[in-house]
Design a protein around this motif. Structure first.
Motif, PDB file in Angstrom:
ATOM      1  N   ARG A  65       0.865  -0.978  -0.100  1.00 25.55           N
ATOM      2  CA  ARG A  65       0.067   0.120   0.213  1.00 25.55           C
ATOM      3  C   ARG A  65       0.906   1.223   0.212  1.00 25.55           C
ATOM      4  O   ARG A  65       1.604   1.306   1.191  1.00 25.55           O
ATOM      5  CB  ARG A  65      -0.914  -0.031   1.150  1.00 25.55           C
ATOM      6  N   ILE A  66       0.917   1.880  -1.248  1.00 25.57           N
ATOM      7  CA  ILE A  66       1.772   3.183  -1.119  1.00 25.57           C
ATOM      8  C   ILE A  66       1.133   4.224  -0.846  1.00 25.57           C
ATOM      9  O   ILE A  66      -0.092   4.513  -1.744  1.00 25.57           O
ATOM     10  CB  ILE A  66       2.443   3.131  -2.721  1.00 25.57           C
ATOM     11  N   LYS A  67       1.574   5.189   0.025  1.00 18.82           N
ATOM     12  CA  LYS A  67       0.918   6.357   0.179  1.00 18.82           C
ATOM     13  C   LYS A  67       1.739   7.404  -0.335  1.00 18.82           C
ATOM     14  O   LYS A  67       2.775   7.659  -0.077  1.00 18.82           O
ATOM     15  CB  LYS A  67       0.876   6.660   1.889  1.00 18.82           C
TER      16      LYS A  67
ATOM     17  N   VAL B 140      -2.955  10.108  -1.286  1.00 20.26           N
ATOM     18  CA  VAL B 140      -3.616   9.166  -2.230  1.00 20.26           C
ATOM     19  C   VAL B 140      -3.040   7.755  -2.074  1.00 20.26           C
ATOM     20  O   VAL B 140      -1.683   7.633  -1.497  1.00 20.26           O
ATOM     21  CB  VAL B 140      -3.337   9.441  -3.738  1.00 20.26           C
ATOM     22  N   THR B 141      -3.505   6.895  -1.951  1.00 25.77           N
ATOM     23  CA  THR B 141      -3.094   5.464  -1.503  1.00 25.77           C
ATOM     24  C   THR B 141      -3.259   4.376  -2.636  1.00 25.77           C
ATOM     25  O   THR B 141      -4.292   4.531  -3.383  1.00 25.77           O
ATOM     26  CB  THR B 141      -3.591   4.502  -0.475  1.00 25.77           C
ATOM     27  N   HIS B 142      -2.236   3.665  -3.181  1.00 22.49           N
ATOM     28  CA  HIS B 142      -2.304   2.868  -4.243  1.00 22.49           C
ATOM     29  C   HIS B 142      -1.996   1.554  -3.539  1.00 22.49           C
ATOM     30  O   HIS B 142      -1.297   1.295  -2.854  1.00 22.49           O
ATOM     31  CB  HIS B 142      -1.316   2.948  -5.302  1.00 22.49           C
ATOM     32  N   MET B 143      -2.591   0.452  -4.158  1.00 24.21           N
ATOM     33  CA  MET B 143      -2.320  -0.936  -3.904  1.00 24.21           C
ATOM     34  C   MET B 143      -1.902  -1.680  -5.041  1.00 24.21           C
ATOM     35  O   MET B 143      -2.516  -1.687  -6.029  1.00 24.21           O
ATOM     36  CB  MET B 143      -3.575  -1.400  -3.242  1.00 24.21           C
ATOM     37  N   VAL B 144      -0.690  -2.225  -4.839  1.00 27.33           N
ATOM     38  CA  VAL B 144      -0.013  -2.946  -6.046  1.00 27.33           C
ATOM     39  C   VAL B 144       0.454  -3.908  -5.196  1.00 27.33           C
ATOM     40  O   VAL B 144       0.727  -4.318  -4.058  1.00 27.33           O
ATOM     41  CB  VAL B 144       0.994  -2.157  -6.636  1.00 27.33           C
ATOM     42  N   SER B 145       0.531  -5.295  -6.104  1.00 29.64           N
ATOM     43  CA  SER B 145       1.298  -6.344  -5.492  1.00 29.64           C
ATOM     44  C   SER B 145       2.862  -6.336  -5.703  1.00 29.64           C
ATOM     45  O   SER B 145       3.261  -5.786  -6.878  1.00 29.64           O
ATOM     46  CB  SER B 145       0.693  -7.820  -5.905  1.00 29.64           C
TER      47      SER B 145
ATOM     48  N   HIS C  44       4.445  -8.593  -7.353  1.00 27.24           N
ATOM     49  CA  HIS C  44       4.465  -9.025  -8.669  1.00 27.24           C
ATOM     50  C   HIS C  44       4.270  -8.069  -9.601  1.00 27.24           C
ATOM     51  O   HIS C  44       4.926  -7.797 -10.673  1.00 27.24           O
ATOM     52  CB  HIS C  44       3.487 -10.205  -8.634  1.00 27.24           C
ATOM     53  N   ASP C  45       3.167  -7.106  -9.557  1.00 29.84           N
ATOM     54  CA  ASP C  45       2.967  -6.187 -10.361  1.00 29.84           C
ATOM     55  C   ASP C  45       4.419  -5.296 -10.288  1.00 29.84           C
ATOM     56  O   ASP C  45       4.720  -4.835 -11.732  1.00 29.84           O
ATOM     57  CB  ASP C  45       1.933  -5.304  -9.939  1.00 29.84           C
ATOM     58  N   ILE C  46       4.798  -4.823  -9.431  1.00 30.59           N
ATOM     59  CA  ILE C  46       6.061  -4.162  -9.298  1.00 30.59           C
ATOM     60  C   ILE C  46       7.189  -4.792 -10.072  1.00 30.59           C
ATOM     61  O   ILE C  46       7.731  -4.063 -10.904  1.00 30.59           O
ATOM     62  CB  ILE C  46       6.659  -3.689  -7.791  1.00 30.59           C
ATOM     63  N   ASP C  47       7.450  -6.049 -10.004  1.00 30.94           N
ATOM     64  CA  ASP C  47       8.179  -6.958 -10.523  1.00 30.94           C
ATOM     65  C   ASP C  47       8.214  -6.570 -12.055  1.00 30.94           C
ATOM     66  O   ASP C  47       9.229  -6.347 -12.641  1.00 30.94           O
ATOM     67  CB  ASP C  47       8.254  -8.335 -10.109  1.00 30.94           C
ATOM     68  N   VAL C  48       7.048  -7.006 -12.554  1.00 29.98           N
ATOM     69  CA  VAL C  48       6.807  -7.083 -13.916  1.00 29.98           C
ATOM     70  C   VAL C  48       6.978  -5.601 -14.565  1.00 29.98           C
ATOM     71  O   VAL C  48       7.544  -5.320 -15.596  1.00 29.98           O
ATOM     72  CB  VAL C  48       5.259  -7.423 -14.146  1.00 29.98           C
ATOM     73  N   ILE C  49       6.315  -4.757 -13.843  1.00 30.50           N
ATOM     74  CA  ILE C  49       6.472  -3.221 -14.301  1.00 30.50           C
ATOM     75  C   ILE C  49       7.951  -2.748 -14.618  1.00 30.50           C
ATOM     76  O   ILE C  49       8.563  -2.146 -15.466  1.00 30.50           O
ATOM     77  CB  ILE C  49       5.749  -2.315 -13.725  1.00 30.50           C
ATOM     78  N   ASN C  50       8.761  -3.334 -13.648  1.00 26.70           N
ATOM     79  CA  ASN C  50      10.306  -2.809 -13.656  1.00 26.70           C
ATOM     80  C   ASN C  50      11.232  -3.869 -14.305  1.00 26.70           C
ATOM     81  O   ASN C  50      12.231  -3.549 -14.513  1.00 26.70           O
ATOM     82  CB  ASN C  50      10.823  -2.716 -12.212  1.00 26.70           C
TER      83      ASN C  50
ATOM     84  N   GLU D 154      12.774   0.485   1.831  1.00 26.17           N
ATOM     85  CA  GLU D 154      13.201   1.888   2.111  1.00 26.17           C
ATOM     86  C   GLU D 154      11.862   2.730   2.253  1.00 26.17           C
ATOM     87  O   GLU D 154      11.841   3.454   3.052  1.00 26.17           O
ATOM     88  CB  GLU D 154      14.040   2.549   0.667  1.00 26.17           C
ATOM     89  N   TRP D 155      11.007   2.348   1.399  1.00 24.64           N
ATOM     90  CA  TRP D 155       9.579   3.166   1.286  1.00 24.64           C
ATOM     91  C   TRP D 155       9.029   2.742   2.635  1.00 24.64           C
ATOM     92  O   TRP D 155       8.269   3.624   3.337  1.00 24.64           O
ATOM     93  CB  TRP D 155       8.715   2.401   0.117  1.00 24.64           C
ATOM     94  N   LYS D 156       9.176   1.616   3.197  1.00 22.43           N
ATOM     95  CA  LYS D 156       8.481   0.982   4.506  1.00 22.43           C
ATOM     96  C   LYS D 156       9.237   2.092   5.745  1.00 22.43           C
ATOM     97  O   LYS D 156       8.587   2.527   6.374  1.00 22.43           O
ATOM     98  CB  LYS D 156       8.865  -0.296   4.736  1.00 22.43           C
TER      99      LYS D 156
HETATM  100  P1  ADP Z   1      -5.671   2.919  -7.415  1.00 24.67           P
HETATM  101  O1  ADP Z   1      -5.598   2.318  -6.067  1.00 24.67           O
HETATM  102  O2  ADP Z   1      -5.844   4.471  -7.299  1.00 24.67           O
HETATM  103  O3  ADP Z   1      -6.590   2.250  -8.204  1.00 24.67           O
HETATM  104  P2  ADP Z   1      -3.610   1.524  -8.501  1.00 24.67           P
HETATM  105  O4  ADP Z   1      -3.017   0.851  -7.437  1.00 24.67           O
HETATM  106  O5  ADP Z   1      -4.500   0.452  -9.322  1.00 24.67           O
HETATM  107  O6  ADP Z   1      -4.229   2.676  -8.241  1.00 24.67           O
HETATM  108  O7  ADP Z   1      -2.554   1.850  -9.825  1.00 24.67           O
HETATM  109  C1  ADP Z   1      -2.559   2.259 -11.101  1.00 24.67           C
HETATM  110  C2  ADP Z   1      -1.543   1.555 -11.816  1.00 24.67           C
HETATM  111  O8  ADP Z   1      -0.428   2.029 -11.480  1.00 24.67           O
HETATM  112  C3  ADP Z   1      -1.465   0.201 -11.593  1.00 24.67           C
HETATM  113  O9  ADP Z   1      -1.167  -0.650 -12.682  1.00 24.67           O
HETATM  114  C4  ADP Z   1      -0.362   0.067 -10.639  1.00 24.67           C
HETATM  115  O10 ADP Z   1       0.446  -1.442 -10.958  1.00 24.67           O
HETATM  116  C5  ADP Z   1       0.642   1.134 -11.055  1.00 24.67           C
HETATM  117  N1  ADP Z   1       1.284   1.901 -10.039  1.00 24.67           N
HETATM  118  C6  ADP Z   1       0.912   2.724  -8.954  1.00 24.67           C
HETATM  119  N2  ADP Z   1       1.764   3.119  -8.421  1.00 24.67           N
HETATM  120  C7  ADP Z   1       2.917   2.401  -8.437  1.00 24.67           C
HETATM  121  C8  ADP Z   1       4.338   2.320  -8.185  1.00 24.67           C
HETATM  122  N3  ADP Z   1       4.664   3.311  -6.993  1.00 24.67           N
HETATM  123  N4  ADP Z   1       5.183   1.810  -8.563  1.00 24.67           N
HETATM  124  C9  ADP Z   1       4.818   0.824  -9.611  1.00 24.67           C
HETATM  125  N5  ADP Z   1       3.572   0.832 -10.142  1.00 24.67           N
HETATM  126  C10 ADP Z   1       2.712   1.632  -9.809  1.00 24.67           C
END
Ligand code: ADP
Ligand code: ADP
Length: 462
Positions: free
Chosen positions: A129-131, A237-242, A244-250, A281-283
């Protein structure tokens, strides 16, 4: 003629509305009270009280976020609701917690090693959960002026006047901002937010005070109040990513599009190391929170000794998810060895596993489950037919009988009736074979099949 047409339209739309119904779609949660006591029939679940209560404790543990890396095993005969309970656990965890549901056989594929497949499954089940605090400017547009340059090469210049109920400010606009204002078609009376860091403009709606100004506003126009207070605001704003999502994106070869195709391939260990470090680090900085979720592995006896060893090690890491496994096997060989072990799992993993047993259902429970399924599939049945189904479930299986509901519904509709009766049930029973009858049939005709093994294990070569 016209009326007929309308009739058809209505039918077509009704067809569209019938959505597909999955085998566990009736399950909405564990059906527990706040004290974690199971209600006999609730949230689509029936009976199996002890297992549901135990599952409730696991949900509470995970939700409190205090524990990670626990293993749970749901053990019981086929059709005793192991998957159903796992689905209910995932529902109880709610939207914010990642839950991955898979069958052990999915680990084995030609595209990646089992270790990679397991790692991906585990990292899918851990959320971050990224704030983020961003500065935004939010207000009602009073005026936009964009000056066209005299020569085509000259830069455009412009000004934007924004107000809240308390203040009004004029901003100078750069080239990029001007473009997005033109693109978004921003005009006086719109309420907008501007992300200060990225310069992105979003239109929130139109001001109430302008509601009567224009005749030509679309029906979708959203009218909202002029914002109060300061124009500049901080917003979290908070984003929730897994993970694995971060792995794939990077991972450079793949990029984020791989997330949609599901075609992620293997991910390099160095990328994972970098990401783990970044997340740590983020944590540390309070920017992110790690949310361990749930990884459900059905038919877990399909895993090999190497997979179990890998899982065991993975559970020891700090941010491991809760791993819920399910099996219907008793004492059997661990795949890849000649060792016998309960549930086909190695002792060192069993040792650290909480085991939940599911029990065979009583006839009353089965009847209740079937009743719920009939409602879910929008099929009405006579009391007699329901009893017949429950009776059949005893000699065949719950899952087989559930399939019959769908068939009986079609047969019932074909004879233009609205309620499924015993005749529909017995006709669908004759149409589709259950496991026992098909085995009998195969054995009877054994000499006509090639390479038939017979139930006594003997191979008959035709
Ligand atoms: P929300 O929680 O507002 O719906 P998401 O978590 O779905 O937002 O984020 C939108 C997109 O951006 C997703 O595909 C997510 O994987 C990507 N994303 C968001 N923040 C990050 C981050 N800090 N690092 C990598 N990918 C991110
Ligand atoms: P298992 O995983 O133990 O083999 P399933 O969970 O697949 O069994 O159960 C078979 C079917 O019966 C599924 O459609 C499931 O949703 C349903 N079912 C099982 N137990 C219950 C229950 N206690 N309440 C409601 N439905 C159930």
């Amino acid at each position: 003629m016209d009326i007929n047409k309308d009739d058809q339209l209505i039918k077509a739309s009704e067809l569209v509305r019938t959505s597909r119904v999955g085998v566990h779609s009736h399950i909405r949660g564990l059906g527990l009270t706040d004290e974690l006591d199971p209600r006999p029939v609730s949230n689509g679940l029936v009976g199996q009280l002890r297992a549901r209560k135990a599952a409730g404790y696991i949900v509470r543990m995970v939700k409190d976020g205090k524990v990670t890396g626990r293993a749970v095993l749901l053990a019981g005969q086929p059709g005793t609701g192991k998957t159903a309970i796992a689905m209910a656990i995932a529902k109880e965890m709610g939207e914010g917690t990642p839950a991955t549901l898979m069958s052990a056989s999915e680990i084995f594929s030609p595209e990646m090693s089992t270790a990679e497949a397991l790692t991906q499954a585990i990292r899918r089940s851990v959320g971050i959960r990224i704030k983020e605090e961003t500065e935004i400017i939010e207000g009602e547009v009073v005026e936009v002026t964009i000056e066209r340059p005299a020569t085509t090469s000259g830069a455009k210049a412009g000004r934007l006047t924004l107000k809240t109920t308390e203040m009004e400010t004029i901003y100078d606009l750069g080239g990029k901002m001007i473009e997005s204002i033109i693109k978004e078609n921003i005009a006086a009376g719109d309420i907008i937010t501007i992300d200060k860091a990225t310069g992105r403009i979003a239109k929130l709606g139109r001001s109430f005070t302008r509601a009567r100004d224009y005749d030509a506003q679309g029906a979708q126009t959203r009218f909202i109040q002029t914002p109060e207070g300061e124009l500049q605001k901080r917003k979290e704003v908070t984003h929730m990513v897994s993970l694995h999502d971060i792995d794939v994106i990077n991972s450079r070869q793949q990029g984020f599009l791989a997330l949609f195709s599901g075609d992620t391939g293997e991910i390099k260990q160095e990328i994972r190391d970098q990401i783990n470090q970044k997340v740590a680090e983020w944590k540390e900085e309070g920017k992110a929170e790690i949310v361990p979720g749930i990884l459900f592995i059905d038919e877990v006896h399909m895993l090999t000794i190497e997979c179990f060893a890998f899982l065991n090690r993975a559970l020891e890491s700090d941010n491991a998810p809760i791993v819920i496994m399910a099996t219907n096997r008793g004492i059997t060989k661990i795949r890849g060895t000649n060792e016998l072990s309960p549930h086909g799992m190695p002792m060192d993993l069993l040792d650290r596993t909480l085991i939940i047993m599911t029990e065979p259902y009583s006839e009353a429970d089965i009847k209740q489950i079937l009743q719920i399924r009939c409602e879910e599939e929008d099929a009405s049945v006579t009391e007699e037919a329901l009893n017949a189904l429950a009776e059949l479930a005893k000699s065949t299986s719950l899952r087989y009988v559930m399939q019959l509901i769908m068939v009986a519904k079609v047969l019932c509709r074909r004879r233009k009736a609205t309620e499924i009766n015993t005749e529909d049930i017995s006709r669908s029973y004759r149409l589709f074979s259950d496991e026992r009858r098909s085995e009998e049939w195969l054995n009877r005709l054994s000499d006509q099949f090639l390479f038939h093994h017979g139930t006594n294990g003997q191979l008959n070569l035709a």
